[in-house]
Design a protein around this motif. Structure first.
Motif, short mmCIF file in Angstrom:
data_model
loop_
_atom_site.label_atom_id
_atom_site.label_comp_id
_atom_site.label_asym_id
_atom_site.label_seq_id
_atom_site.Cartn_x
_atom_site.Cartn_y
_atom_site.Cartn_z
N UNK A 45 0.83 -1.21 0.00
CA UNK A 45 0.00 0.00 0.00
C UNK A 45 0.87 1.26 0.00
N UNK A 46 1.87 1.26 -0.87
CA UNK A 46 2.82 2.37 -0.96
C UNK A 46 2.60 3.13 -2.26
N UNK A 47 2.51 4.45 -2.17
CA UNK A 47 2.34 5.28 -3.36
C UNK A 47 3.69 5.64 -3.96
N UNK A 48 3.68 5.90 -5.26
CA UNK A 48 4.91 6.26 -5.96
C UNK A 48 4.59 7.18 -7.13
N UNK A 49 5.64 7.73 -7.72
CA UNK A 49 5.51 8.57 -8.91
C UNK A 49 6.24 7.90 -10.07
N UNK A 50 5.60 7.90 -11.24
CA UNK A 50 6.15 7.25 -12.42
C UNK A 50 6.40 8.29 -13.50
N UNK A 51 7.67 8.47 -13.85
CA UNK A 51 8.06 9.39 -14.91
C UNK A 51 8.13 8.61 -16.21
N UNK A 52 7.20 8.87 -17.11
CA UNK A 52 7.09 8.06 -18.32
C UNK A 52 7.43 8.84 -19.58
N UNK A 53 8.15 8.18 -20.49
CA UNK A 53 8.26 8.72 -21.84
C UNK A 53 6.93 8.52 -22.54
N UNK A 61 -0.66 1.41 -22.37
CA UNK A 61 -1.78 2.18 -21.83
C UNK A 61 -2.48 1.48 -20.67
N UNK A 62 -2.65 0.18 -20.76
CA UNK A 62 -3.32 -0.54 -19.67
C UNK A 62 -2.54 -0.43 -18.37
N UNK A 63 -1.22 -0.52 -18.45
CA UNK A 63 -0.40 -0.42 -17.25
C UNK A 63 -0.43 0.99 -16.67
N UNK A 64 -0.45 2.00 -17.53
CA UNK A 64 -0.53 3.37 -17.03
C UNK A 64 -1.89 3.61 -16.37
N UNK A 65 -2.93 3.11 -16.99
CA UNK A 65 -4.26 3.23 -16.36
C UNK A 65 -4.27 2.51 -15.01
N UNK A 66 -3.61 1.36 -14.94
CA UNK A 66 -3.57 0.63 -13.67
C UNK A 66 -2.86 1.45 -12.60
N UNK A 67 -1.70 2.00 -12.91
CA UNK A 67 -0.96 2.72 -11.87
C UNK A 67 -1.73 3.95 -11.39
N UNK A 68 -2.42 4.61 -12.31
CA UNK A 68 -3.24 5.75 -11.90
C UNK A 68 -4.41 5.31 -11.03
N UNK A 69 -5.04 4.21 -11.40
CA UNK A 69 -6.19 3.73 -10.62
C UNK A 69 -5.78 3.27 -9.23
N UNK A 70 -4.50 2.93 -9.04
CA UNK A 70 -4.01 2.48 -7.75
C UNK A 70 -3.41 3.62 -6.94
N UNK A 71 -3.62 4.85 -7.39
CA UNK A 71 -3.26 6.01 -6.59
C UNK A 71 -1.88 6.59 -6.81
N UNK A 94 1.60 17.54 -22.61
CA UNK A 94 0.27 17.62 -23.22
C UNK A 94 -0.22 16.24 -23.67
N UNK A 95 0.67 15.45 -24.25
CA UNK A 95 0.27 14.14 -24.76
C UNK A 95 -0.11 13.18 -23.62
N UNK A 96 0.66 13.17 -22.55
CA UNK A 96 0.34 12.30 -21.41
C UNK A 96 -0.99 12.70 -20.78
N UNK A 97 -1.23 14.01 -20.69
CA UNK A 97 -2.50 14.47 -20.13
C UNK A 97 -3.66 14.09 -21.05
N UNK A 99 -3.76 11.51 -23.15
CA UNK A 99 -3.95 10.06 -23.16
C UNK A 99 -4.63 9.55 -21.90
N UNK A 100 -4.31 10.16 -20.74
CA UNK A 100 -4.72 9.55 -19.48
C UNK A 100 -5.56 10.45 -18.59
N UNK A 101 -5.94 11.63 -19.09
CA UNK A 101 -6.84 12.53 -18.35
C UNK A 101 -6.37 12.75 -16.91
#
Length: 258
Positions: A45-53, A61-71, A94-97, A99-101
């Protein structure tokens, strides 16, 4: 607060050492590692930040959606890992925003490359974590830069953590190569002195990267793959037992500037 972060990118490091690896393999290795990271973070239950190209995000996309959904937080690692133009700062945000709102407010440059502070601010970032305030031969010499976070214009600079004495870096290579007991001692020293710990890793460290074709130096692959999963799992458990909290960079910035 413990700031865990991961630079999620194409695994192009073999190309630095004249190894061979296809683009598809670069992506799949990082995807495997990212899944393992998310499983460990979820367990604790540890939060983190992911810096993505953008390149990795578009392929995962599915993995990025997963990490966002998990906080967790999504931040920018620019567009490509091995090619950079200043316009990529805003374009990747702009592109990351798109793609993933999600609000992308942070930046880390690939390989901790230097970047114009004005360009970072003009691209709309509120924080930048692209400085390792130590000396690494052949890569950078930042011994005169503040060890701890500081303001540069409207951008908060959040350097990677180094030890209070001698500025020993606590980045991914240290985690792989130091005895874990010594790394824990350094982490404790930083947390006591600075009240936070900023350490970063990459998904490919958690995957199998010892293929001969990659031609990677031994110090880059030591304790990788399943050994890294076990080592990291133990380290996160140790931090939790010490009652340290985990937060995203956005949370840390709000806390330090409130």
């Amino acid at each position: 607060m413990v700031l865990l972060s991961f630079d999620i990118e194409e695994f192009d490091m073999p190309l630095e050492y004249n190894g061979t690896i296809s683009f598809e393999k670069q992506i799949s290795i990082s995807q495997t590692g990212l899944e393992r990271i998310l499983d460990i973070l979820k367990k604790h239950n540890a939060k983190a930040t992911f810096f993505s190209t953008v390149v990795f995000a578009e392929q995962s996309r599915d993995l990025i959606h997963r990490l966002l959904s998990e906080g967790h937080e999504l931040a920018s690692h620019t567009w490509f890992h091995s090619d950079f133009k200043e316009e990529h700062l805003k374009e990747s945000k702009d592109r990351l925003e798109e793609l993933f709102s999600t609000d992308v407010t942070g930046l880390r440059m690939p390989r901790m490359m230097p970047v114009s502070k004005n360009a970072v601010e003009n691209a709309g970032y509120s924080y930048n974590s692209s400085i390792n305030p130590t000396f690494l031969p052949g890569r950078y010499n930042n011994l005169k830069v503040s060890r701890t976070c500081f303001k540069e214009g409207n951008v908060t600079q959040i350097p990677a953590s180094v030890s209070p004495n001698f500025r020993i870096p606590l980045f991914w290579l240290s985690f792989h190569n130091f005895p874990l007991s010594f790394y824990k001692k350094l982490a404790s020293d930083v947390l006591k002195k600075d009240q936070y710990l900023n350490i970063y890793f990459h998904p490919w460290e958690f995957a199998e990267i010892k293929e001969d074709a990659f031609k990677l130096p031994g110090f880059t692959v030591k304790n990788s793959g399943r050994a890294m999963v076990e080592r990291f799992d133990e380290f996160i458990g140790w931090l939790k037992n010490k009652n340290h909290s985990f937060g995203t960079f956005q949370e840390f910035q709000k806390q330090t500037e409130s």
